[in-house]
Design an enzyme around this catalytic site. Structure first.
Site, PDB file in Angstrom:
ATOM      1  N   HIS A   1      12.635 -28.197 -20.462  1.00 39.53           N
ATOM      2  CA  HIS A   1      12.369 -26.842 -19.962  1.00 39.53           C
ATOM      3  C   HIS A   1      11.256 -26.237 -20.802  1.00 39.53           C
ATOM      4  O   HIS A   1      11.137 -26.546 -21.995  1.00 39.53           O
ATOM      5  CB  HIS A   1      13.634 -25.976 -20.045  1.00 39.53           C
ATOM      6  CG  HIS A   1      13.477 -24.669 -19.338  1.00 39.53           C
ATOM      7  ND1 HIS A   1      12.869 -23.587 -19.924  1.00 39.53           N
ATOM      8  CD2 HIS A   1      13.800 -24.282 -18.081  1.00 39.53           C
ATOM      9  CE1 HIS A   1      12.841 -22.582 -19.048  1.00 39.53           C
ATOM     10  NE2 HIS A   1      13.405 -22.983 -17.931  1.00 39.53           N
TER      11      HIS A   1
ATOM     12  N   ILE B   1       7.238 -17.181 -15.792  1.00 38.69           N
ATOM     13  CA  ILE B   1       8.684 -17.198 -16.054  1.00 38.69           C
ATOM     14  C   ILE B   1       9.146 -15.832 -16.546  1.00 38.69           C
ATOM     15  O   ILE B   1       8.525 -15.231 -17.422  1.00 38.69           O
ATOM     16  CB  ILE B   1       9.045 -18.311 -17.069  1.00 38.69           C
ATOM     17  CG1 ILE B   1       8.841 -19.682 -16.424  1.00 38.69           C
ATOM     18  CG2 ILE B   1      10.487 -18.165 -17.555  1.00 38.69           C
ATOM     19  CD1 ILE B   1       9.152 -20.860 -17.333  1.00 38.69           C
TER      20      ILE B   1
ATOM     21  N   GLU C   1       7.234 -25.273 -13.132  1.00 35.93           N
ATOM     22  CA  GLU C   1       7.398 -23.875 -13.523  1.00 35.93           C
ATOM     23  C   GLU C   1       6.221 -23.437 -14.387  1.00 35.93           C
ATOM     24  O   GLU C   1       6.162 -23.796 -15.572  1.00 35.93           O
ATOM     25  CB  GLU C   1       8.673 -23.700 -14.363  1.00 35.93           C
ATOM     26  CG  GLU C   1       9.955 -23.977 -13.639  1.00 35.93           C
ATOM     27  CD  GLU C   1      11.136 -23.317 -14.346  1.00 35.93           C
ATOM     28  OE1 GLU C   1      11.856 -22.584 -13.664  1.00 35.93           O
ATOM     29  OE2 GLU C   1      11.324 -23.505 -15.555  1.00 35.93           O
TER      30      GLU C   1
HETATM   31  O1  G3P Z   1      14.660 -22.256 -15.506  1.00 37.12           O
HETATM   32  C1  G3P Z   1      14.300 -21.237 -14.661  1.00 37.12           C
HETATM   33  C2  G3P Z   1      13.303 -20.368 -15.226  1.00 37.12           C
HETATM   34  O2  G3P Z   1      12.557 -20.773 -16.287  1.00 37.12           O
HETATM   35  C3  G3P Z   1      12.722 -19.365 -14.344  1.00 37.12           C
HETATM   36  O3  G3P Z   1      13.059 -18.163 -14.932  1.00 37.12           O
HETATM   37  O4  G3P Z   1      13.532 -15.796 -14.956  1.00 37.12           O
HETATM   38  O5  G3P Z   1      11.446 -16.640 -13.924  1.00 37.12           O
HETATM   39  O6  G3P Z   1      13.623 -17.035 -12.784  1.00 37.12           O
HETATM   40  P1  G3P Z   1      12.902 -16.837 -14.108  1.00 37.12           P
END
Ligand code: G3P
Length: 221
Positions: A92, A145, A140
């Site tokens: 991650h 994020i 991602e």
């Molecule tokens: O693992 C999921 C993540 O990194 C995304 O986070 O808060 O942007 O949905 P978020």
């Protein structure tokens, strides 16, 4: 497969301990009622109690490719499985590890019969980790994020480029995407771009009404 909503509890207060269990039960109930594929990724300290209390799959957020023995403080894959994990996130963006360890973790998942979800910050990294043959690659972009603008809105080409890159290496590997996903429209777009599901944290975990948010997100499938 049904499109998947993977909820990452991270280390948010609402995703820790007793609160994590309450949130997990909410997700479990929605998954049952709506016949939706929802998976949770929780802290190692919560794996056993959450996986023992609900029916939907629970994944670890990380594990270390160590063998039983002298590795104080590391997370043993066999222990993750014994605690009830049906899979794990790997690499991650908040817990990056080097390529050798990613590969070793994917291999270990295969040996243990648990699902591997390798995260990648770019389509190039996604392509590299796809070569290890994980079940899923999750794209991602780190800068999105935790924000309110989703990857499918801000960088749709990252999803389609990743799908193309991953399939060129291994057509069996499925692609998830995440970062800023917070509405059914975001989810719908991600699926249209070739993802088989989404990885979501803050929009659900930090919400006062997580059930409502989960229902909205899965309506995008
Ligand atoms: O693992 C999921 C993540 O990194 C995304 O986070 O808060 O942007 O949905 P978020």
């Amino acid at each position: 497969m049904k499109p998947m909503l993977l909820i990452n509890f991270k280390t948010y207060e609402q995703g820790t301990g007793k609160e994590a269990l309450d949130l997990a039960k909410v997700a479990d109930e929605v998954a049952g009622k709506e016949d939706a594929s929802i998976v949770l990724s929780v802290q190692p300290t919560d794996l056993e109690r959450i996986s023992g209390a609900i029916s939907i799959p629970v994944y670890a957020q990380h594990m270390d490719p160590v063998t039983p023995g002298s590795h104080t403080g590391w997370i043993l894959p066999e222990a993750v499985k014994e605690a009830g994990a049906k899979g794990t996130l790997i690499n991650h963006s908040e817990h990056n590890i080097d390529k050798e360890k990613i590969e070793a973790n994917v291999k270990k998942c295969r040996e243990l019969g648990i699902v591997s979800v390798c995260c990648a910050a770019t389509p190039e990294i996604a392509k590299e980790v796809a070569a290890f043959g994980p079940d899923f690659v999750a794209i991602e972009p780190p800068e999105l994020i935790g924000g309110t603008v989703s990857v499918s809105t801000a960088k749709p080409e990252i999803i389609s480029d990743t799908v193309e890159a991953v399939k060129s290496v291994n057509p069996e590997v499925k692609v998830l995407c995440g970062a800023g996903v917070n509405s059914s429209g975001d989810v719908k777009k991600a699926i249209e771009l070739g993802a088989v599901g989404v990885l979501v944290a803050s929009a659900i975990v930090k919400s006062e009404t997580p059930e409502k948010v989960i229902l909205d997100l899965i309506s995008g499938f």
